[in-house]
Scaffold this active site. Structure first.
Site, PDB file in Angstrom:
ATOM      1  CD  GLU A 130      -3.313  -7.865  -2.397  1.00 39.70           C
ATOM      2  OE1 GLU A 130      -1.969  -7.818  -1.397  1.00 39.70           O
ATOM      3  OE2 GLU A 130      -4.508  -6.749  -2.229  1.00 39.70           O
ATOM      4  CD  GLU A 131      -5.281  -9.552   2.440  1.00 42.33           C
ATOM      5  OE1 GLU A 131      -5.237 -10.500   2.814  1.00 42.33           O
ATOM      6  OE2 GLU A 131      -4.556  -9.007   2.078  1.00 42.33           O
ATOM      7  CG  ASP A 176       3.242  -3.506  -4.937  1.00 40.72           C
ATOM      8  OD1 ASP A 176       3.278  -2.152  -4.202  1.00 40.72           O
ATOM      9  OD2 ASP A 176       3.124  -4.241  -4.022  1.00 40.72           O
ATOM     10  CG  HIS A 229      14.518  -5.495 -17.338  1.00 37.50           C
ATOM     11  ND1 HIS A 229      14.536  -6.346 -17.835  1.00 37.50           N
ATOM     12  CD2 HIS A 229      15.401  -4.818 -17.659  1.00 37.50           C
ATOM     13  CE1 HIS A 229      16.379  -6.756 -17.842  1.00 37.50           C
ATOM     14  NE2 HIS A 229      16.213  -5.431 -18.327  1.00 37.50           N
TER      15      HIS A 229
END
Length: 89
Positions: A84-85, A50, A46
């Site tokens: 990411e932004e 994040d 599994h």
């Protein structure tokens, strides 16, 4: 020891930023890095993800886990997102 796999993705595309008056955001050559650390005898497990905001912490986790002699019960998957932004792409 552990098995470490690294995958580098370069992606391009576009999407609408409705909250900015319909502006379309276009990006080219954004790089994402995915690192998977697993025990050599366990091929899958599994996983969780994040947002990549804590890259320094993930690098330290990678360093500690990959050098540990303790076998992993589950694989560790780290995702480092490029740009990411929305407006920093």
């Amino acid at each position: 020891m552990h098995h470490v796999e690294v995958d580098v993705q370069r992606v391009s595309g576009s999407f609408s930023l409705r909250f900015l008056d319909g502006l379309t955001n276009v990006y080219h050559g954004v790089q994402n890095v995915i690192v998977r650390v697993s025990h050599k005898t366990r091929p899958s497990a599994h996983s969780a993800s994040d947002d990549g905001a804590s890259c320094a912490i993930m690098m330290e986790i990678l360093r500690v886990v990959s050098q540990s002699s303790e076998p992993l019960v589950h694989n560790l998957i780290l995702l480092f997102n490029g740009a990411e932004e929305n407006l920093m792409q």
